[in-house]
Design a protein around this motif. Structure first.
Motif, PDB file in Angstrom:
ATOM      1  N   GLU A  60      10.918 -20.736  25.520  1.00 17.08           N
ATOM      2  CA  GLU A  60      12.253 -20.024  25.957  1.00 17.08           C
ATOM      3  C   GLU A  60      13.528 -20.146  25.651  1.00 17.08           C
ATOM      4  OE1 GLU A  60      12.115 -17.041  27.871  1.00 17.08           O
ATOM      5  OE2 GLU A  60       9.868 -16.882  27.714  1.00 17.08           O
ATOM      6  N   THR A  61      13.539 -21.774  25.392  1.00 11.75           N
ATOM      7  CA  THR A  61      14.853 -22.219  24.887  1.00 11.75           C
ATOM      8  C   THR A  61      14.847 -22.614  23.316  1.00 11.75           C
ATOM      9  OG1 THR A  61      14.013 -24.446  25.238  1.00 11.75           O
ATOM     10  CG2 THR A  61      15.276 -23.459  26.976  1.00 11.75           C
ATOM     11  N   LYS A  62      14.013 -22.209  22.758  1.00  6.83           N
ATOM     12  CA  LYS A  62      13.856 -22.654  21.496  1.00  6.83           C
ATOM     13  C   LYS A  62      15.107 -22.433  20.229  1.00  6.83           C
ATOM     14  CE  LYS A  62      10.287 -22.320  17.485  1.00  6.83           C
ATOM     15  NZ  LYS A  62       9.017 -21.870  17.301  1.00  6.83           N
ATOM     16  N   SER A  63      15.431 -21.064  20.748  1.00  7.11           N
ATOM     17  CA  SER A  63      16.373 -20.438  19.867  1.00  7.11           C
ATOM     18  C   SER A  63      17.867 -21.159  20.027  1.00  7.11           C
ATOM     19  CB  SER A  63      16.673 -18.875  19.985  1.00  7.11           C
ATOM     20  OG  SER A  63      17.908 -18.608  19.270  1.00  7.11           O
ATOM     21  N   ASN A  64      18.180 -21.645  21.248  1.00  2.00           N
ATOM     22  CA  ASN A  64      19.360 -22.313  21.642  1.00  2.00           C
ATOM     23  C   ASN A  64      19.159 -23.614  21.244  1.00  2.00           C
ATOM     24  OD1 ASN A  64      20.766 -20.086  22.664  1.00  2.00           O
ATOM     25  ND2 ASN A  64      19.641 -20.366  24.552  1.00  2.00           N
ATOM     26  N   HIS A  65      18.080 -24.202  21.373  1.00  2.00           N
ATOM     27  CA  HIS A  65      17.644 -25.728  20.920  1.00  2.00           C
ATOM     28  C   HIS A  65      17.893 -25.797  19.455  1.00  2.00           C
ATOM     29  CE1 HIS A  65      14.672 -29.291  20.747  1.00  2.00           C
ATOM     30  NE2 HIS A  65      16.033 -29.701  20.434  1.00  2.00           N
ATOM     31  N   GLN A  66      17.365 -24.975  18.605  1.00  3.23           N
ATOM     32  CA  GLN A  66      17.628 -25.068  17.075  1.00  3.23           C
ATOM     33  C   GLN A  66      19.004 -24.860  16.716  1.00  3.23           C
ATOM     34  OE1 GLN A  66      14.489 -22.074  15.924  1.00  3.23           O
ATOM     35  NE2 GLN A  66      12.950 -23.685  15.782  1.00  3.23           N
ATOM     36  N   GLN A  67      19.757 -23.954  17.405  1.00  2.00           N
ATOM     37  CA  GLN A  67      21.140 -23.759  17.111  1.00  2.00           C
ATOM     38  C   GLN A  67      21.888 -25.080  17.171  1.00  2.00           C
ATOM     39  OE1 GLN A  67      22.648 -20.436  19.017  1.00  2.00           O
ATOM     40  NE2 GLN A  67      21.105 -19.070  18.282  1.00  2.00           N
ATOM     41  N   LEU A  68      21.525 -25.612  18.402  1.00  2.00           N
ATOM     42  CA  LEU A  68      22.356 -27.101  18.762  1.00  2.00           C
ATOM     43  C   LEU A  68      22.137 -28.059  17.695  1.00  2.00           C
ATOM     44  CD1 LEU A  68      24.196 -28.745  20.181  1.00  2.00           C
ATOM     45  CD2 LEU A  68      22.193 -28.997  22.083  1.00  2.00           C
ATOM     46  N   ALA A  89      16.938 -20.471  32.670  1.00  2.00           N
ATOM     47  CA  ALA A  89      18.295 -20.070  32.329  1.00  2.00           C
ATOM     48  C   ALA A  89      19.421 -21.377  32.264  1.00  2.00           C
ATOM     49  CB  ALA A  89      18.790 -19.136  33.503  1.00  2.00           C
ATOM     50  N   ALA A  90      18.991 -22.347  33.284  1.00  2.00           N
ATOM     51  CA  ALA A  90      19.820 -23.522  33.106  1.00  2.00           C
ATOM     52  C   ALA A  90      19.785 -24.097  32.175  1.00  2.00           C
ATOM     53  CB  ALA A  90      19.728 -24.384  34.451  1.00  2.00           C
ATOM     54  N   PRO A 127      27.315 -26.105  32.354  1.00  2.00           N
ATOM     55  CA  PRO A 127      26.427 -25.106  32.967  1.00  2.00           C
ATOM     56  C   PRO A 127      26.677 -25.404  34.576  1.00  2.00           C
ATOM     57  CG  PRO A 127      25.205 -26.783  32.131  1.00  2.00           C
ATOM     58  CD  PRO A 127      26.364 -27.165  31.827  1.00  2.00           C
ATOM     59  N   VAL A 128      26.586 -24.180  35.311  1.00  4.29           N
ATOM     60  CA  VAL A 128      26.774 -24.298  36.794  1.00  4.29           C
ATOM     61  C   VAL A 128      25.375 -24.802  37.333  1.00  4.29           C
ATOM     62  CG1 VAL A 128      26.793 -22.731  38.840  1.00  4.29           C
ATOM     63  CG2 VAL A 128      28.273 -22.303  36.890  1.00  4.29           C
ATOM     64  N   LEU A 129      25.480 -25.740  37.969  1.00  3.80           N
ATOM     65  CA  LEU A 129      24.222 -26.554  38.714  1.00  3.80           C
ATOM     66  C   LEU A 129      24.688 -26.885  40.161  1.00  3.80           C
ATOM     67  CD1 LEU A 129      23.959 -29.577  36.059  1.00  3.80           C
ATOM     68  CD2 LEU A 129      22.888 -27.400  36.059  1.00  3.80           C
ATOM     69  N   LEU A 189      16.631 -26.946  41.127  1.00  3.47           N
ATOM     70  CA  LEU A 189      16.135 -26.202  39.934  1.00  3.47           C
ATOM     71  C   LEU A 189      16.973 -26.028  38.547  1.00  3.47           C
ATOM     72  CD1 LEU A 189      14.184 -23.461  42.135  1.00  3.47           C
ATOM     73  CD2 LEU A 189      13.275 -25.404  40.812  1.00  3.47           C
ATOM     74  N   GLN A 190      18.111 -25.771  39.026  1.00  2.22           N
ATOM     75  CA  GLN A 190      19.063 -25.744  37.775  1.00  2.22           C
ATOM     76  C   GLN A 190      19.167 -27.223  37.303  1.00  2.22           C
ATOM     77  OE1 GLN A 190      22.405 -24.026  40.148  1.00  2.22           O
ATOM     78  NE2 GLN A 190      22.212 -22.052  38.624  1.00  2.22           N
ATOM     79  N   ALA A 191      19.421 -28.246  38.033  1.00  2.11           N
ATOM     80  CA  ALA A 191      19.692 -29.426  37.651  1.00  2.11           C
ATOM     81  C   ALA A 191      18.481 -30.053  36.681  1.00  2.11           C
ATOM     82  CB  ALA A 191      19.863 -30.587  38.815  1.00  2.11           C
ATOM     83  N   ILE A 192      17.231 -29.593  37.162  1.00  2.00           N
ATOM     84  CA  ILE A 192      15.846 -29.897  36.186  1.00  2.00           C
ATOM     85  C   ILE A 192      16.062 -29.247  34.778  1.00  2.00           C
ATOM     86  CG2 ILE A 192      13.347 -29.293  36.399  1.00  2.00           C
ATOM     87  CD1 ILE A 192      14.018 -31.759  37.758  1.00  2.00           C
ATOM     88  N   GLY A 193      16.695 -28.044  34.854  1.00  8.09           N
ATOM     89  CA  GLY A 193      16.805 -27.310  33.705  1.00  8.09           C
ATOM     90  C   GLY A 193      17.727 -28.042  32.820  1.00  8.09           C
ATOM     91  N   ALA A 194      18.714 -28.448  33.418  1.00  3.86           N
ATOM     92  CA  ALA A 194      19.760 -29.319  32.490  1.00  3.86           C
ATOM     93  C   ALA A 194      19.091 -30.843  32.007  1.00  3.86           C
ATOM     94  CB  ALA A 194      21.107 -29.589  33.610  1.00  3.86           C
ATOM     95  N   LEU A 195      18.421 -31.211  33.031  1.00  2.00           N
ATOM     96  CA  LEU A 195      17.610 -32.482  32.702  1.00  2.00           C
ATOM     97  C   LEU A 195      16.705 -32.349  31.667  1.00  2.00           C
ATOM     98  CD1 LEU A 195      17.105 -34.125  35.979  1.00  2.00           C
ATOM     99  CD2 LEU A 195      18.387 -35.379  34.231  1.00  2.00           C
ATOM    100  N   TYR A 196      16.039 -31.307  31.377  1.00  2.00           N
ATOM    101  CA  TYR A 196      15.144 -30.928  30.351  1.00  2.00           C
ATOM    102  C   TYR A 196      15.921 -31.064  28.995  1.00  2.00           C
ATOM    103  CZ  TYR A 196      12.470 -28.085  27.209  1.00  2.00           C
ATOM    104  OH  TYR A 196      11.519 -27.795  26.003  1.00  2.00           O
ATOM    105  N   VAL A 197      17.114 -30.808  29.020  1.00  3.57           N
ATOM    106  CA  VAL A 197      17.843 -30.909  27.839  1.00  3.57           C
ATOM    107  C   VAL A 197      18.384 -32.385  27.282  1.00  3.57           C
ATOM    108  CG1 VAL A 197      20.019 -30.295  26.426  1.00  3.57           C
ATOM    109  CG2 VAL A 197      18.892 -28.608  27.736  1.00  3.57           C
TER     110      VAL A 197
END
Length: 188
Positions: free
Chosen positions: A9-17, A170-171, A94-96, A100-108
């Motif tokens: 689900e984050t592949k596109s944004n990951h590849q752009q970055l 989303a995060a 991003p808004v955290l 759950l949002q923090a886990i999404g940010a930590l994924y990055v």
């Protein structure tokens, strides 16, 4: 598993970055240019980690404190004789407001450690850097895959339904997007 969904689900944004960053990293020809890139990471990750720390702790991620990157970035900058910049804040991040949002940010952030192994080798070849100038990109050293796997295991137990998974995804996407904006707007 959530980690698999996140990857997809984050592949596109990951590849752009990644495309923007890899081009910038390959163009580095001096320690000053390398320090400028580290400053971008420091500013964004520093602000991001401050926000993450507001909503996540060791009860949610036992090795949370071991996963901070800001100090290694500051150490690398100091070794290079470069100033430590201000940290991102406000709309740059991003808004955290939940774990759950923090886990999404930590994924990055945690995912960046995998690429860091490749980047550290590239920077070593391009600039003959010393180990104390590469601590951010070498991150967990030989334990990088183990730390990534442990993070994915913890991640997979954080969200217990599709709605929670959507919050994490989303995060993570926002984190990728905001980092790309930060990187582009501050790169020469």
């Amino acid at each position: 598993m959530l980690s698999d969904k996140l990857k997809e689900e984050t592949k596109s944004n990951h590849q752009q970055l990644e495309k923007v960053m890899v081009g910038k990293l390959r163009a580095i020809r001096s320690k000053e240019e390398y320090a400028d890139v580290l400053k971008l990471f420091y500013g964004y990750f520093g602000g991001l980690e401050m926000e993450i720390n507001k909503v996540i702790d060791a009860s949610l991620l036992p090795d949370n404190a071991d996963r901070r990157k800001t100090q290694s970035l500051a150490d690398d900058l100091q070794s290079l004789g470069a100033a430590v910049p201000v940290k991102a804040s406000g709309d740059d991040l991003p808004v955290l407001t939940s774990h759950l949002q923090a886990i999404g940010a930590l994924y990055v952030i945690e995912g960046s450690t995998l690429g860091g192994k490749i980047i550290s080798k590239m920077m070593q070849q391009q600039l003959a850097l010393r180990d104390n100038e590469l601590t951010f990109f070498t991150s967990y050293g030989n334990n990088t895959e183990q730390m990534w796997d442990a993070f994915k295991d913890a991640l997979n137990y954080q969200a217990t339904n599709p709605e929670q998974e959507a919050v994490v995804i989303a995060a993570a996407n926002q984190t990728f997007l905001k980092f790309g904006e930060w990187f582009k707007s501050r790169s020469s």
